[in-house]
Design an enzyme around this catalytic site. Structure first.
Site, mmCIF file in Angstrom:
data_model
loop_
_atom_site.group_PDB
_atom_site.id
_atom_site.type_symbol
_atom_site.label_atom_id
_atom_site.label_comp_id
_atom_site.label_asym_id
_atom_site.label_seq_id
_atom_site.Cartn_x
_atom_site.Cartn_y
_atom_site.Cartn_z
ATOM 1 N N TRP A 221 5.320 4.831 7.924
ATOM 2 C CA TRP A 221 6.647 4.238 7.779
ATOM 3 C C TRP A 221 6.706 3.263 6.613
ATOM 4 O O TRP A 221 7.664 2.532 6.461
ATOM 5 C CB TRP A 221 7.117 3.609 9.084
ATOM 6 C CG TRP A 221 6.478 2.308 9.524
ATOM 7 C CD1 TRP A 221 5.470 1.631 8.914
ATOM 8 C CD2 TRP A 221 6.863 1.514 10.656
ATOM 9 N NE1 TRP A 221 5.181 0.490 9.592
ATOM 10 C CE2 TRP A 221 6.028 0.386 10.684
ATOM 11 C CE3 TRP A 221 7.824 1.644 11.657
ATOM 12 C CZ2 TRP A 221 6.116 -0.605 11.660
ATOM 13 C CZ3 TRP A 221 7.905 0.653 12.630
ATOM 14 C CH2 TRP A 221 7.066 -0.444 12.631
ATOM 15 N N THR B 289 -1.218 3.231 13.991
ATOM 16 C CA THR B 289 -1.009 2.187 12.991
ATOM 17 C C THR B 289 0.008 2.618 11.936
ATOM 18 O O THR B 289 -0.145 3.685 11.333
ATOM 19 C CB THR B 289 -2.349 1.888 12.279
ATOM 20 O OG1 THR B 289 -3.319 1.608 13.268
ATOM 21 C CG2 THR B 289 -2.211 0.704 11.340
ATOM 22 N N GLU B 290 1.042 1.809 11.744
ATOM 23 C CA GLU B 290 2.046 2.039 10.703
ATOM 24 C C GLU B 290 2.713 3.410 10.840
ATOM 25 O O GLU B 290 3.160 3.993 9.861
ATOM 26 C CB GLU B 290 1.434 1.894 9.299
ATOM 27 C CG GLU B 290 0.638 0.616 9.087
ATOM 28 C CD GLU B 290 1.499 -0.635 9.025
ATOM 29 O OE1 GLU B 290 2.711 -0.496 8.788
ATOM 30 O OE2 GLU B 290 0.969 -1.730 9.237
ATOM 31 N N LEU B 291 2.731 3.938 12.071
ATOM 32 C CA LEU B 291 3.291 5.265 12.370
ATOM 33 C C LEU B 291 2.635 6.389 11.563
ATOM 34 O O LEU B 291 3.247 7.412 11.281
ATOM 35 C CB LEU B 291 4.815 5.290 12.155
ATOM 36 C CG LEU B 291 5.643 4.401 13.087
ATOM 37 C CD1 LEU B 291 7.142 4.680 12.879
ATOM 38 C CD2 LEU B 291 5.299 4.632 14.556
ATOM 39 N N HIS C 74 -5.307 -2.322 14.942
ATOM 40 C CA HIS C 74 -4.280 -1.885 14.000
ATOM 41 C C HIS C 74 -4.968 -1.291 12.773
ATOM 42 O O HIS C 74 -4.707 -1.660 11.640
ATOM 43 C CB HIS C 74 -3.427 -3.095 13.597
ATOM 44 C CG HIS C 74 -2.068 -2.725 13.082
ATOM 45 N ND1 HIS C 74 -1.024 -2.389 13.895
ATOM 46 C CD2 HIS C 74 -1.571 -2.660 11.829
ATOM 47 C CE1 HIS C 74 0.053 -2.137 13.167
ATOM 48 N NE2 HIS C 74 -0.254 -2.282 11.911
#
Lengths: 525, 426
Positions: A299, A145-147, A109
């Site tokens: 995001w 990761t985290e869009l 991630h």
């Protein structure tokens, strides 16, 4: 039929323990096993296990009509294996239904996509391998990761062969456009993009239990009404959220589980929507338009950019010092270093250093082990300092340690002594050559002789012979010899000058040779 | 001779130099046969509502068990007064702590990297109220307990000293360990300043810890030079046997700052000097040990300069951690902007660590084997640090002679001077 696309993010970081300055170079265990296991078990019980059961029941009830997708980070899977194997089993059951898609991401991630293509690809490969190992299918959809997405990242993802990637339907990128269509990368049109409908997603993920919100309480009926209000030409409503939404961010008491249990029934009975996985949509839908994203979007927070992880001095320093190590880590062969390298890259560490907390404090505080971003930074840098020492010691020179240094020294000694022998040899040869040369004395060398030596020579040679040899000789030779002649010899020399007119070159050389031999006889050894 | 002494803190609950100095001084005085009643403010917690609590040696967990320590306890009576007075906190900060305490309803503790203040909701709302309460109880003690002289340490206890003097009529000696100018760098809190001045004016003698402080007292407080006497601090010798040789795995030289991270201590100059050195020499690590209101700013500065992999923060250290920190250090730096004395460099030297100190410190008056630089002169500071890291001859000389120097700075000697001051007012 229009689609609802559910994607749930499952991630837990390996949180660091309180690692002190005194531990640097002394202790190399970085992670808070107790806390990580405690949190994992707590979230498993409150969220992962009950929600997995609900999804399993829904799939049993509706068969292939109900579908969802997951992205589970490698560090979450590792922690399932370590602390909550029953969660992994329950995800496997979901995988076995065939109605659940598992996506690819970076193993830990991480934010590797922002700095190293090579490391990014390596981590994605590691992750897909892990997913295939546990769930039997190689992922075909990618989510970062985290869009986090940009044109550049899309290019890397397309290079890896992915045809679909998920990202955020950020307003500043979409403008007037709706997130409810299939899009494509502007730089690599073969890469399709599914974008999060953040309004409807966040209604569930963030606002569900907010009593001050006008939509509260949210019911399946209400939610399906909202879905029906969307434009009929729109193709898909992408509901992307953290899986911990169910039971952890929104506790069971808020009715979140009941909401999810009743949602599919209401969707089927009161709307023309169905459920689809991302890869199904990739096959079914054509991109309506390319979108260009020169700067990274994500995001996170209101800004939907990178400022939750990078941008303040603390984050930038930690990030830079970590990735400065990459070239050296590549040289390491210690598996523990590789493991720590992965877990130290987890984006959460940088998230804890975020100083813009006040607007998004609640989310940032979620299982945050630190009181302040400064504590987070100091602790991370202490760990990183020890890691840097280990990496340096594991790379070639360091790794070989004392023995290596000894070997290098011995090699150096051998090399040097070879070189010394060589030099001595060459020097000897030079001296020898010089000695040989010195035996071949030329008549002209007289000019370099000392007056004493010349006198000694003249004693040994007839003045007639010397006079003949001097005929036509260099001026310097003359000047060396004539002043050294004694009175009688000088007189004789003068007298002989007239007789010498007839003498030829051959004879002169003969006399010179005699002189040369004489010199060699007297001085040459 | 029996002294009624008012202090802030006492071992093992020490958060700063004042507690260390008081402990050393009382030990020294007991060697000269002076008897003492030592009174400190202490938050008991809600369960204990007594105004004063008298403690015996056995009530205090303490790891020194030598004969010197026993002898000391024979000459001292130690009393705690129920109070919220927090050492080294100004009135504004106090009210903030109090408000936080009220809001959360929890016992106030700061985060893991800071020292923990003990705070109990049972007492006064503001610091001045607490100081007044302490003074009131102080005068009660003065009326009841037999004594010849009253001795008060730093401004928080001056009202107690003055009240005690009124109650018993005995001479008052006040001890200036720091002035408000040192603590604030000129941005003086008028209430604190007034309290300091009143204390000194009411006193029969003022003891300053250095000539630097004596000058401030005379020039900025207008105190009669005739009654201001300098008695330099010393360093506890008893601990020298504790010096430990730690087998260090860290290869780099370690340069340490240890103190409160506040304006007064000049932490930012240490960081700038570290930055200069790290540009040229990657073989050094810097450590900033301590906590204070400038800590976060300092962390940001280090991150901004991109030296955080070589510059470490430990948070507040006490007890063994301090000893370990010295054992790990090759150079100790005290860049104080204004330091009335500064005992920590002496502790460093006692642990064989060469020191660089600012010229704006009282301890510079008594040390020869120390680099002395202006606090603002980061180039000179960097030069000195670099020299001590790299030239063994230099650092060995500093270690050897520095140790001898420190061994001659005994509390016994300082206490003798203090006793002379007592005798002068009897």
């Amino acid at each position: 039929m229009r689609s609802i696309c559910f994607y749930f993010q499952v991630h837990q970081p390996y949180r660091l323990r309180n690692y002190r300055f005194f531990d640097i170079a002394e202790k190399h265990d970085y992670f808070d096993d107790y806390n990580n296991s405690f949190i994992m078990r707590k979230v498993a019980k409150k969220s992962y296990l009950p929600m997995n059961n609900i999804l399993l029941d829904l799939i049993k009830e509706y068969g292939s009509a109900f579908k969802v997708s997951f992205s589970i980070s490698g560090s979450a899977i590792d922690q399932f294996e370590e602390y909550a194997p029953e969660v992994l089993e329950s995800f496997k059951k979901l995988a076995d239904t065939g109605n659940v898609e598992f996506m690819a991401e970076t193993y830990s991630h991480s934010l590797a996509a922002l700095i190293s293509k090579e490391e990014f690809q390596r981590q994605v490969e590691m992750h897909t391998h892990k997913i295939q190992q546990h769930f039997g299918k190689k992922p075909t959809t990618f989510r970062n990761t985290e869009l986090i997405y940009s044109d550049r990242i899309g290019e890397m993802v397309a290079d890896m062969g992915y045809k679909l990637m998920l990202s955020e339907g950020a307003k500043h990128v979409l403008g007037w456009r709706s997130p409810n269509y299939m899009y494509a990368s502007a730089v690599r049109p073969e890469l399709k993009l599914l974008l999060k409908n953040f309004l409807l997603s966040d209604d569930i993920a963030f606002r569900f239990s907010q009593q001050s919100w006008e939509g509260w309480p949210l019911t399946a009926e209400k939610f399906v009404d909202w879905l029906n209000k969307s434009n009929e030409s729109e193709e898909t409503i992408n509901l992307f959220m953290d899986y911990e939404t169910f039971g952890e961010h929104q506790w069971a008491e808020t009715g979140i589980f009941d909401f999810m249990k009743s949602l599919p029934k209401r969707v089927f009975s009161h709307s023309d929507f169905g459920f689809a996985t991302p890869s199904e949509l990739a096959k079914k839908l054509q991109a309506v338009s390319p979108i260009s994203v020169p700067n990274e979007i994500s995001w996170a927070d209101e800004e939907r950019d990178l400022t939750a992880w990078l941008g303040n001095d603390l984050q930038d320093e930690a990030f830079e010092k970590l990735y400065n190590l990459y070239e050296k880590v590549k040289e390491c062969d210690d598996p523990q270093i590789w493991k720590d390298w992965l877990y130290l890259q987890t984006s959460d560490h940088f998230y804890y250093m975020c100083t813009k907390w006040f607007s998004d404090g609640d989310v940032h505080k979620y299982f945050n082990p630190y009181g302040t971003p400064y504590d987070a930074f100091v602790n991370y840098m202490n760990v990183l300092s020890d890691f840097i020492i280990r990496v340096n010691e594991n790379t070639k020179f360091g790794k070989e340690g004392y023995e290596g240094v000894k070997q290098s020294a011995s090699d150096l000694y051998d090399k040097t002594s070879e070189a010394v022998k060589d030099t001595v040899k060459r020097a000897n040869k030079k001296v020898k050559d010089a000695a040989v040369k010195s035996k071949e004395i030329k008549f002209e060398d007289i000019k370099d002789m000392s007056n004493a030596a010349v006198k000694k020579l003249l004693k040994e040679i007839d003045v007639e012979e010397m006079t003949a040899a001097l005929k036509g000789a260099e001026k310097e030779v003359m000047e060396k010899i004539i002043p050294n002649l004694n009175k009688n010899a000088k007189k004789k020399y003068e007298e002989l000058q007239s007789e010498l007119k007839k003498i030829n070159k051959k004879e002169i050389n003969k006399y010179r040779k005699r002189v040369e031999d004489k010199i060699a006889e007297i001085f040459g050894k | 001779m029996r002294i009624l002494m008012f202090g802030w803190e006492f071992p093992p609950h020490i958060t700063g130099g004042l507690g260390t100095a008081c402990f050393g001084l009382t030990k020294g005085l007991s060697k000269h046969g002076v008897e003492m009643m030592f009174v400190v403010p202490k938050a008991y917690g809600d369960e204990d509502q007594r105004a004063v609590r008298i403690l015996n040696a056995s009530d205090i967990s303490f790891d020194l068990e030598d004969s010197e320590y026993k002898e000391f306890w024979a000459n001292i009576k130690y009393m705690e007064v129920g109070s919220n007075i927090i050492p080294y906190v100004d009135p504004v900060e106090f009210s903030k702590v109090f408000e936080d305490n009220k809001k959360t309803g929890e016992k106030y503790t700061s985060n893991v990297f800071s020292k923990r203040y003990e705070f109990s909701g049972a007492y006064g709302v503001n610091l001045m109220e607490e100081v007044a309460r302490y003074a009131l109880i102080g005068s009660g003690i003065a009326a009841k307990e037999k004594h010849d002289i009253i001795h008060a340490h730093d401004w928080l206890t001056y009202p107690a000293g003055i009240a005690a003097k009124k109650a018993s009529g005995k001479p008052l000696v006040v001890h200036m360990h720091a002035t408000e100018f040192d603590r604030t760098g000129g941005d003086v809190n008028q209430v604190v300043y007034d309290m300091e001045r009143e204390g000194m004016e009411a006193a029969d003698r003022v003891i300053t810890v250095s000539n630097l402080t004596r000058k401030v007292v005379i020039e900025k407080y207008g105190i009669d030079p005739g009654k201001v006497v300098t008695v330099h601090n010393a360093v506890d010798q008893a601990v020298s046997k504790e010096i430990i040789e730690i087998k260090r795995k860290m290869k780099e030289k370690v340069v340490t700052f240890l103190g409160r991270i506040t304006y007064q201590k000049g932490p930012e100059y240490f960081i700038e000097a570290a930055y200069k050195i790290l540009q040229k020499d990657n073989n050094v690590r810097f450590v900033m040990a301590g906590s204070g209101d400038m800590l976060n700013k300092m962390i940001e500065r280090v991150a901004h300069l991109k030296i955080a992999d070589k510059f470490h923060f430990t948070g507040f250290l006490k007890g063994d951690d301090v000893t370990n920190m010295f054992a790990l250090s090759d150079v100790f730096v005290m860049p104080s902007v204004s330091e009335p004395f500064g005992i920590v460099p002496l502790e460093a030297m006692r642990s064989n660590v060469p020191v660089v100190i600012s010229k704006q410190s009282g301890v510079a008056e008594v040390l020869k084997h120390a680099f002395k630089v202006d606090f603002w002169d980061v180039d000179a500071m960097a030069d000195s640090i670099y020299g001590l890291c790299h030239y063994d001859g230099l650092s060995n000389m500093f270690k050897e002679y520095g140790k001898i120097e420190v061994e001659n700075l005994k509390w016994e000697n300082s206490a003798k001077e203090v006793k002379k001051v007592y005798e002068s007012v009897l």
